[in-house]
Design an enzyme around this catalytic site. Structure first.
Site, PDB file in Angstrom:
ATOM      1  N   ASP A  83       9.926 -37.738  18.957  1.00 54.75           N
ATOM      2  CA  ASP A  83       8.635 -37.356  19.508  1.00 54.75           C
ATOM      3  C   ASP A  83       8.484 -37.966  20.904  1.00 54.75           C
ATOM      4  O   ASP A  83       8.735 -39.165  21.104  1.00 54.75           O
ATOM      5  CB  ASP A  83       7.499 -37.844  18.604  1.00 54.75           C
ATOM      6  CG  ASP A  83       6.139 -37.362  19.082  1.00 54.75           C
ATOM      7  OD1 ASP A  83       5.737 -36.261  18.682  1.00 54.75           O
ATOM      8  OD2 ASP A  83       5.497 -38.091  19.864  1.00 54.75           O
ATOM      9  N   ASN A 111       0.535 -33.750  30.201  1.00 54.44           N
ATOM     10  CA  ASN A 111      -0.156 -32.486  30.429  1.00 54.44           C
ATOM     11  C   ASN A 111      -1.468 -32.690  31.177  1.00 54.44           C
ATOM     12  O   ASN A 111      -1.815 -31.912  32.080  1.00 54.44           O
ATOM     13  CB  ASN A 111      -0.420 -31.786  29.100  1.00 54.44           C
ATOM     14  CG  ASN A 111       0.813 -31.106  28.544  1.00 54.44           C
ATOM     15  OD1 ASN A 111       1.706 -30.703  29.291  1.00 54.44           O
ATOM     16  ND2 ASN A 111       0.895 -30.980  27.229  1.00 54.44           N
ATOM     17  N   HIS A 164       0.202 -28.393  32.507  1.00 57.69           N
ATOM     18  CA  HIS A 164       1.039 -27.884  31.418  1.00 57.69           C
ATOM     19  C   HIS A 164       2.374 -27.347  31.919  1.00 57.69           C
ATOM     20  O   HIS A 164       3.366 -27.386  31.185  1.00 57.69           O
ATOM     21  CB  HIS A 164       0.281 -26.795  30.654  1.00 57.69           C
ATOM     22  CG  HIS A 164      -0.852 -27.328  29.831  1.00 57.69           C
ATOM     23  ND1 HIS A 164      -0.671 -27.870  28.585  1.00 57.69           N
ATOM     24  CD2 HIS A 164      -2.191 -27.435  30.090  1.00 57.69           C
ATOM     25  CE1 HIS A 164      -1.828 -28.274  28.087  1.00 57.69           C
ATOM     26  NE2 HIS A 164      -2.773 -28.022  28.991  1.00 57.69           N
ATOM     27  N   ASP A 210       5.871 -28.457  30.367  1.00 64.63           N
ATOM     28  CA  ASP A 210       6.941 -27.596  29.865  1.00 64.63           C
ATOM     29  C   ASP A 210       8.284 -27.982  30.462  1.00 64.63           C
ATOM     30  O   ASP A 210       9.319 -27.978  29.771  1.00 64.63           O
ATOM     31  CB  ASP A 210       6.626 -26.135  30.180  1.00 64.63           C
ATOM     32  CG  ASP A 210       5.502 -25.582  29.318  1.00 64.63           C
ATOM     33  OD1 ASP A 210       5.170 -26.217  28.295  1.00 64.63           O
ATOM     34  OD2 ASP A 210       4.952 -24.520  29.670  1.00 64.63           O
ATOM     35  N   GLU A 227       5.801 -31.358  21.128  1.00 68.13           N
ATOM     36  CA  GLU A 227       6.655 -32.318  21.831  1.00 68.13           C
ATOM     37  C   GLU A 227       7.631 -32.993  20.885  1.00 68.13           C
ATOM     38  O   GLU A 227       8.200 -34.029  21.217  1.00 68.13           O
ATOM     39  CB  GLU A 227       5.799 -33.375  22.538  1.00 68.13           C
ATOM     40  CG  GLU A 227       5.009 -34.286  21.621  1.00 68.13           C
ATOM     41  CD  GLU A 227       3.633 -33.748  21.274  1.00 68.13           C
ATOM     42  OE1 GLU A 227       2.763 -34.551  20.919  1.00 68.13           O
ATOM     43  OE2 GLU A 227       3.426 -32.513  21.379  1.00 68.13           O
TER      44      GLU A 227
END
Length: 379
Positions: free
Chosen positions: A234, A242, A247, A251, A277
């Site tokens: 994680d 973000n 965002h 990505d 994530e």
């Protein structure tokens, strides 16, 4: 790392098969026409020698990996065009009759055209060749039309079977492509959750169906012949990435993390985007030392942050588990998930593989066996 997608594997196998077919065809053409030319050249007939040279000219392109499959197809089509034109010219100039050699040569042109060209172009070339051949044969009327009719039927059959084969190949490629899409994450290009769940289910199904030998002492709990390991990974504080950078940057961070995990994986391991994530690395060798080694590589690679884009630095928390510690895929994932969140509670940027069990919902006071890795930046 991991398995090659089915569509890419299928395309590579088709290309290899096509090259082998071209190689066999050209080699046989060179050998046969070279043998024929030794008999016909003394009489001034150099048609067989010309065909042998034309076939030999294709061999370097077939053997070279620098020539793409598409370009090789184009070369083969052009050779077929030249060969068909030369065949008609020689047939006309020598006033030949339709014999066994001609009846076998013309279908080769049809096989190439219908196998490599769009249907309309193949029909046009094949139709022109057959009409021209029929006109040259029937100019010596009266003549026996049976060989011409048989040749026409053979050409139609070759065209029909070749088109059907191409349609089946395209359908198989389309099916494999859809299968890839169903098992691949569109953002990172890694395998997706469904792919990993299938791999785990196959593993535990194989273990359940494996014959057990009768022994005086029963095997220990979780003992199995071919254990595997799982790393549930994680990205730490990803929401902040973000919120601060947007965002789109988030990505890009996920893509970069996925590439890093793939680079750290070994041959036979499966790198998966689990969702959001979270990632999963399915390790083919289910040994604790192997899991710890891969986790160290992952933390080290992320600490160096050698990415092509100027992205924010991130760390990851990892929950590790061995398949021998669980009786099924769901229990194994639950165990890795419990260990992952205990790693986060202990300060993130670490790997945890303590003795908490999947069904232990009150183990929050256990002590972690994996300390934070000093090489990881905590920023």
């Amino acid at each position: 790392m991991g398995r090659m997608p089915e569509n890419a594997l299928c395309e590579r196998m088709l290309e290899a098969t096509r090259r082998r077919g071209y190689l066999v065809l050209c080699a046989c053409s060179v050998a046969v026409h070279a043998a024929i030319s030794t008999r016909e050249l003394p009489h001034g007939n150099w048609r067989a020698a010309a065909v042998a040279l034309l076939s030999a000219a294709l061999l370097p392109a077939i053997l070279s990996r620098r020539v793409s499959a598409q370009r090789l197809d184009t070369l083969v089509v052009w050779c077929a065009n030249i060969g068909a034109s030369y065949f008609l010219w020689d047939f006309y100039s020598r006033g030949l009759e339709l014999g066994a050699r001609e009846s076998l040569t013309v279908p080769l042109f049809f096989a190439v055209w219908f196998g490599l060209l769009p249907l309309k172009q193949a029909v046009l070339r094949g139709g022109v060749l057959y009409v021209a051949l029929a006109a040259l044969v029937l100019r010596h009327w009266p003549t026996d039309p049976v060989p011409l009719l048989y040749t026409g039927f053979l050409l139609f059959l070759i065209g029909q079977m070749t088109v059907t084969g191409r349609q089946l190949q395209q359908e198989l490629s389309r099916t494999a492509r859809y299968a890839d899409l169903a098992l691949t994450d569109p953002l990172t290009g890694l395998f997706n959750r469904r792919s990993m769940e299938r791999r785990l289910e196959d593993h535990y199904s194989l273990q359940a169906s494996a014959p057990r030998s009768v022994a005086t002492t029963p095997p220990a709990t979780g003992e199995e012949a071919t254990p595997i390991g799982i790393l549930l990974i994680d990205v730490d504080l990803f929401k902040a990435v973000n919120d601060v950078h947007g965002h789109e940057t988030g990505d890009r961070v996920l893509v970069a993390v996925g590439q890093t995990l793939r680079a750290c994986a070994r041959s036979g391991d499966l790198t998966v985007r689990w969702g959001g994530e979270e990632f999963v690395l399915l390790v083919a060798t289910g040994e604790r030392a192997a899991l710890e080694h891969i986790c160290a590589r992952i933390h080290c690679a992320l600490a160096e942050q050698d990415w092509p884009q100027a992205l924010p630095r991130v760390t990851v928390s990892i929950g590790a588990a061995l398949s021998g510690e669980a009786q099924g895929a769901a229990e194994l994932l639950k165990l890795a998930d419990r260990r992952l969140y205990r790693a986060k509670d202990a300060g993130r940027a670490r790997m945890n593989m303590d003795d908490v069990q999947a069904n232990d919902l009150s183990g929050d006071n256990r002590v972690f066996s994996a300390a934070p890795l000093e090489l990881v930046s905590t920023r």
